[in-house]
Each structure stands twice: as C-alpha cells, then as structure tokens.
Design a protein around this motif. Sequence first.
Motif, PDB file in Angstrom:
ATOM      1  N   ALA A  20       3.379   4.255   8.959  1.00 20.82           N
ATOM      2  CA  ALA A  20       2.437   3.382   8.245  1.00 20.82           C
ATOM      3  C   ALA A  20       2.343   3.796   6.779  1.00 20.82           C
ATOM      4  O   ALA A  20       2.290   2.937   5.884  1.00 20.82           O
ATOM      5  CB  ALA A  20       1.064   3.430   8.908  1.00 20.82           C
ATOM      6  N   ASP A  21       2.358   5.109   6.511  1.00 16.05           N
ATOM      7  CA  ASP A  21       2.335   5.586   5.126  1.00 16.05           C
ATOM      8  C   ASP A  21       3.611   5.189   4.387  1.00 16.05           C
ATOM      9  O   ASP A  21       3.564   4.783   3.221  1.00 16.05           O
ATOM     10  CB  ASP A  21       2.167   7.111   5.076  1.00 16.05           C
ATOM     11  CG  ASP A  21       0.764   7.567   5.407  1.00 16.05           C
ATOM     12  OD1 ASP A  21      -0.157   6.722   5.444  1.00 16.05           O
ATOM     13  OD2 ASP A  21       0.587   8.781   5.628  1.00 16.05           O
ATOM     14  N   LEU A  22       4.765   5.317   5.054  1.00 13.68           N
ATOM     15  CA  LEU A  22       6.031   4.897   4.432  1.00 13.68           C
ATOM     16  C   LEU A  22       5.995   3.404   4.099  1.00 13.68           C
ATOM     17  O   LEU A  22       6.405   2.995   3.005  1.00 13.68           O
ATOM     18  CB  LEU A  22       7.218   5.191   5.343  1.00 13.68           C
ATOM     19  CG  LEU A  22       7.692   6.627   5.457  1.00 13.68           C
ATOM     20  CD1 LEU A  22       8.854   6.716   6.452  1.00 13.68           C
ATOM     21  CD2 LEU A  22       8.103   7.196   4.117  1.00 13.68           C
ATOM     22  N   ILE A  23       5.519   2.605   5.033  1.00 13.38           N
ATOM     23  CA  ILE A  23       5.457   1.154   4.816  1.00 13.38           C
ATOM     24  C   ILE A  23       4.528   0.836   3.645  1.00 13.38           C
ATOM     25  O   ILE A  23       4.872   0.031   2.775  1.00 13.38           O
ATOM     26  CB  ILE A  23       5.010   0.424   6.102  1.00 13.38           C
ATOM     27  CG1 ILE A  23       6.116   0.512   7.156  1.00 13.38           C
ATOM     28  CG2 ILE A  23       4.643  -1.032   5.805  1.00 13.38           C
ATOM     29  CD1 ILE A  23       5.699   0.052   8.539  1.00 13.38           C
ATOM     30  N   ARG A  24       3.384   1.474   3.603  1.00 12.45           N
ATOM     31  CA  ARG A  24       2.432   1.241   2.513  1.00 12.45           C
ATOM     32  C   ARG A  24       3.059   1.590   1.156  1.00 12.45           C
ATOM     33  O   ARG A  24       2.945   0.845   0.178  1.00 12.45           O
ATOM     34  CB  ARG A  24       1.162   2.059   2.761  1.00 12.45           C
ATOM     35  CG  ARG A  24       0.011   1.735   1.871  1.00 12.45           C
ATOM     36  CD  ARG A  24      -1.304   2.432   2.270  1.00 12.45           C
ATOM     37  NE  ARG A  24      -1.218   3.639   3.080  1.00 12.45           N
ATOM     38  CZ  ARG A  24      -1.378   3.680   4.415  1.00 12.45           C
ATOM     39  NH1 ARG A  24      -1.629   2.572   5.091  1.00 12.45           N
ATOM     40  NH2 ARG A  24      -1.301   4.822   5.065  1.00 12.45           N
ATOM     41  N   LYS A  25       3.770   2.710   1.095  1.00 15.93           N
ATOM     42  CA  LYS A  25       4.419   3.122  -0.155  1.00 15.93           C
ATOM     43  C   LYS A  25       5.526   2.147  -0.544  1.00 15.93           C
ATOM     44  O   LYS A  25       5.687   1.816  -1.717  1.00 15.93           O
ATOM     45  CB  LYS A  25       4.963   4.540  -0.026  1.00 15.93           C
ATOM     46  CG  LYS A  25       3.852   5.571   0.018  1.00 15.93           C
ATOM     47  CD  LYS A  25       4.368   6.970   0.226  1.00 15.93           C
ATOM     48  CE  LYS A  25       3.188   7.941   0.272  1.00 15.93           C
ATOM     49  NZ  LYS A  25       3.584   9.324   0.348  1.00 15.93           N
ATOM     50  N   ALA A  26       6.285   1.668   0.443  1.00 14.51           N
ATOM     51  CA  ALA A  26       7.348   0.697   0.160  1.00 14.51           C
ATOM     52  C   ALA A  26       6.751  -0.622  -0.334  1.00 14.51           C
ATOM     53  O   ALA A  26       7.276  -1.237  -1.273  1.00 14.51           O
ATOM     54  CB  ALA A  26       8.199   0.463   1.408  1.00 14.51           C
ATOM     55  N   GLU A  27       5.655  -1.047   0.277  1.00 17.76           N
ATOM     56  CA  GLU A  27       5.000  -2.284  -0.164  1.00 17.76           C
ATOM     57  C   GLU A  27       4.465  -2.147  -1.591  1.00 17.76           C
ATOM     58  O   GLU A  27       4.531  -3.100  -2.369  1.00 17.76           O
ATOM     59  CB  GLU A  27       3.875  -2.656   0.796  1.00 17.76           C
ATOM     60  CG  GLU A  27       4.372  -3.146   2.126  1.00 17.76           C
ATOM     61  CD  GLU A  27       3.273  -3.359   3.158  1.00 17.76           C
ATOM     62  OE1 GLU A  27       3.554  -4.043   4.154  1.00 17.76           O
ATOM     63  OE2 GLU A  27       2.152  -2.836   2.978  1.00 17.76           O
ATOM     64  N   ASP A  28       3.964  -0.971  -1.934  1.00 17.17           N
ATOM     65  CA  ASP A  28       3.483  -0.733  -3.296  1.00 17.17           C
ATOM     66  C   ASP A  28       4.616  -0.879  -4.316  1.00 17.17           C
ATOM     67  O   ASP A  28       4.365  -1.176  -5.484  1.00 17.17           O
ATOM     68  CB  ASP A  28       2.858   0.654  -3.427  1.00 17.17           C
ATOM     69  CG  ASP A  28       1.504   0.767  -2.740  1.00 17.17           C
ATOM     70  OD1 ASP A  28       0.932  -0.280  -2.356  1.00 17.17           O
ATOM     71  OD2 ASP A  28       1.036   1.913  -2.574  1.00 17.17           O
ATOM     72  N   LEU A  29       5.849  -0.641  -3.866  1.00 11.92           N
ATOM     73  CA  LEU A  29       7.026  -0.770  -4.735  1.00 11.92           C
ATOM     74  C   LEU A  29       7.674  -2.153  -4.623  1.00 11.92           C
ATOM     75  O   LEU A  29       8.743  -2.382  -5.177  1.00 11.92           O
ATOM     76  CB  LEU A  29       8.060   0.306  -4.378  1.00 11.92           C
ATOM     77  CG  LEU A  29       7.615   1.749  -4.587  1.00 11.92           C
ATOM     78  CD1 LEU A  29       8.633   2.717  -3.983  1.00 11.92           C
ATOM     79  CD2 LEU A  29       7.413   2.028  -6.063  1.00 11.92           C
ATOM     80  N   PHE A  30       7.033  -3.052  -3.871  1.00 12.27           N
ATOM     81  CA  PHE A  30       7.534  -4.414  -3.633  1.00 12.27           C
ATOM     82  C   PHE A  30       8.895  -4.411  -2.934  1.00 12.27           C
ATOM     83  O   PHE A  30       9.743  -5.267  -3.181  1.00 12.27           O
ATOM     84  CB  PHE A  30       7.589  -5.222  -4.940  1.00 12.27           C
ATOM     85  CG  PHE A  30       6.249  -5.325  -5.602  1.00 12.27           C
ATOM     86  CD1 PHE A  30       5.279  -6.192  -5.107  1.00 12.27           C
ATOM     87  CD2 PHE A  30       5.936  -4.532  -6.695  1.00 12.27           C
ATOM     88  CE1 PHE A  30       4.022  -6.273  -5.701  1.00 12.27           C
ATOM     89  CE2 PHE A  30       4.676  -4.601  -7.291  1.00 12.27           C
ATOM     90  CZ  PHE A  30       3.720  -5.484  -6.795  1.00 12.27           C
TER      91      PHE A  30
END
Length: 96
Positions: A45-55
């Motif tokens: 979930a943390d990886l996904i959140r960080k990836a989403e922050d980078l679009f």
Amino acid sequence: MLISSTETIEGGKVLYSIGTIKAASAWHAQGSVPHQSDWREGVMADLIRKAEDLFADAIIEVNYQVDGIACLDEGFGVKRQRILATAVAVKLSSQA
C-alpha cells in the motif's frame, strides 16, 4: 495500479521509468517475522501510494529484502530488522 515483480507488465508496455520507490515494514526482533500479520499488504500500500504521488501507471521489479540491523543502546538492546520493498514506478504507453 498494475504491479509486477518482473521488468514487464501484463497488458501494458513500459514507456519510461519514473524512478525507484521504497517502503518498509515496522522494525521487529532479528530472526523473527514482522509483528503485523499484514505487513506485506501495508508495504505494498505504501509503494502504491508513492507511485501514485509520482503519477505512475504501474510498479515493476518489486523486490523484498531484509533491511539493515539496528542495535539499541549500543549492544544492550534487542537487535532489530525490517523488510524493505523496492520497486520501479513507470509510465505505460497508451497503446498496449
């Protein structure tokens, strides 16, 4: 979010890499498993959140490893470790 442990993503073509992202479980005693039974879900979930922050459109090359061991109180405490996940956030081509 599409996720793969390899360099490719099923149903998509990597257009370019945005960058490496990292997430980690909580610290736990050396030689044991993390206290949280859902540590892998939390790290992902943390990886996904960080990836989403980078679009990013996807995460590839997901890898888990034991992160460095830390000692508390200069040898008088419990040796601790955590699980570190690294991955690459990528943008996918609109033509899959």
